[in-house]
Design an enzyme around this catalytic site. Structure first.
Site, short mmCIF file in Angstrom:
data_model
loop_
_atom_site.label_atom_id
_atom_site.label_comp_id
_atom_site.label_asym_id
_atom_site.label_seq_id
_atom_site.Cartn_x
_atom_site.Cartn_y
_atom_site.Cartn_z
CB SER A 173 -0.59 0.05 1.22
OG SER A 173 -2.35 -0.75 0.53
CE1 TYR A 204 -4.33 -1.48 -4.63
CE2 TYR A 204 -5.13 -2.91 -5.45
CZ TYR A 204 -4.21 -2.20 -4.51
OH TYR A 204 -4.56 -1.85 -2.69
CE LYS A 241 -3.98 1.03 -0.99
NZ LYS A 241 -4.43 0.04 -0.44
CE1 TYR A 249 -3.38 0.06 4.83
CE2 TYR A 249 -1.68 -0.52 6.65
CZ TYR A 249 -2.27 -0.49 5.53
OH TYR A 249 -1.59 -1.37 4.41
CB VAL A 267 0.06 -5.56 4.44
CG1 VAL A 267 -1.12 -5.18 4.57
CG2 VAL A 267 -0.06 -5.78 2.80
N1 GLN Z 1 -2.13 -5.46 -2.33
C1 GLN Z 1 -3.09 -5.40 -1.19
C2 GLN Z 1 -4.20 -5.20 -0.73
O1 GLN Z 1 -4.83 -5.29 -2.62
C3 GLN Z 1 -2.24 -4.50 -0.69
C4 GLN Z 1 -2.67 -3.78 1.10
C5 GLN Z 1 -1.80 -3.18 1.84
O2 GLN Z 1 -0.92 -3.32 1.85
N2 GLN Z 1 -2.92 -2.45 2.49
O3 GLN Z 1 -5.08 -5.81 -0.49
#
Ligand code: GLN
Length: 343
Positions: free
Chosen positions: A80, A205, A83, A257, A275
């Site tokens: 994430s 993505y 992003k 988050y 994550v």
């Molecule tokens: N690849 C993970 C997802 O799309 C990314 C999640 C993350 O780092 N929170 O669920």
């Protein structure tokens, strides 16, 4: 043969070796290396291979001084954290208003993979939750999937100063099991919030989440944002200066988050976690922090990474809204002074 730039970087690397800040980071590393709270992400088998004891801390100043301790070369998937940076590229591609018409900038208080869209406008809540990140990836320009991916990889190279690979098994697993992400993508397609090349965008993505980085890269990316969008070592511009504030504001309000409010309160640094166990945190104008430690708390944030950032923020007064004299004067610690704050 050696220009002024070389001498400058030699001087800063010597300072980096002798600075008391290095000892501070070593102590910080020792303080938390035995902390064994949290659990390694295991929603796909490849992530479960991460060793819980991996732990790295890297701090890079806006002038390009590098301080590192622990497993700072260990590669892991960015997840994430990507992003925030892809949001920056979408802003460069389409501008603020156009991007905002597709993705809001409101914290959700919901888990990152919640299937929630803004009721009035059908926009995803912000670019840091999965729905918003998929809508943002949809905006990345390029004639085909290869070109779009190449643009992402080139962008990350501008931030870190080195080439990045994709962890293909992670990508394929994310793609094979990402039903929830697929569901939100199709919901957004239903509302006309994303284009109909949605399967290609989902691949993009999943690929962006599977880019391999290390803690040093995360620190360099944060240091680049802290330095107004210019990589402090290569001097290459990674993002248009105008959009640095967009990226780091959304990191501050939504980057951790549904723990973003608490993070802002306790740490007060724009940051983004993933994550894979990484956190990238920006102290605007001063430095970038990259931490890596795979065990995560219930909200998906690295347990040791949070502790490290909390301590750095408290000890050096790095909270964005701090108005009190910190216990330690960072500039002195970096420069090799005695580290005692007597101002
Ligand atoms: N690849 C993970 C997802 O799309 C990314 C999640 C993350 O780092 N929170 O669920």
């Amino acid at each position: 043969m050696s220009g002024f730039g070389d001498l400058q970087s030699l001087a800063s690397s010597i300072t980096a070796v002798t600075s008391p800040f290095r000892n501070y980071l070593n102590d910080l590393y020792e303080r938390y290396r035995s902390l064994d709270d949290g659990a390694v992400a295991d929603y796909i088998p490849e992530l479960a291979l991460a060793k819980p004891e991996w732990f790295g801390i890297c701090v890079i100043t806006a002038e390009g001084q590098v301080f590192e301790v622990g497993n700072c070369d260990q590669l892991f998937t960015i997840q994430s954290i990507s992003k925030a940076f892809v949001f920056g590229l979408a802003l460069e591609d389409y501008g603020r208003e156009s991007v905002n018409s597709k993705v809001n900038v409101e914290p959700t208080g919901e888990a990152f993979n919640a299937i929630v869209l803004d009721e009035a406008t059908n926009r995803p809540c912000n670019p840091m939750v999965n729905a918003g990140a998929i809508a943002t990836a949809d905006l990345i320009k390029g004639a085909n999937s290869t070109e779009r991916l190449k643009r992402l990889l080139a962008m990350f190279k501008r931030y870190t100063g080195r080439e990045h690979d994709i962890n293909v098994p992670v990508f394929l697993s994310e793609k094979a099991t990402g039903y929830r992400n697929r569901a939100m993508a199709y919901l957004m397609l239903n509302f006309g919030m994303v284009s109909d090349r949605i399967d290609e965008t989902l691949d993009l993505y999943f690929q962006q989440c599977s880019i391999l980085v290390n803690a040093k890269d995360l620190a360099m990316m944060a240091a680049t944002l802290a330095n107004g969008g210019v990589n402090p070592v290569t001097q290459e511009r990674a993002i248009d200066e105008r959009y640095v504030q967009d990226v780091i504001s959304v990191m501050l309000t939504c980057g951790m988050y549904d723990a973003s409010g608490e993070w802002c309160y306790r740490v007060g640094m724009p940051a983004k976690s993933g994550v894979g166990g990484g956190i990238t945190a920006v102290v605007p104008g001063q430095l970038g922090i990259g931490t890596f430690s795979p065990p995560l708390d219930a909200k998906g944030n690295s347990v040791r990474g949070i502790k490290v950032c909390e301590d750095l923020s408290r000890d050096f007064g790095l909270h964005l809204f701090n108005a009190a004299k910190p216990d330690r004067n960072l500039a002195e610690w970096l420069a090799g002074g005695d580290g005692l704050n007597d101002w």
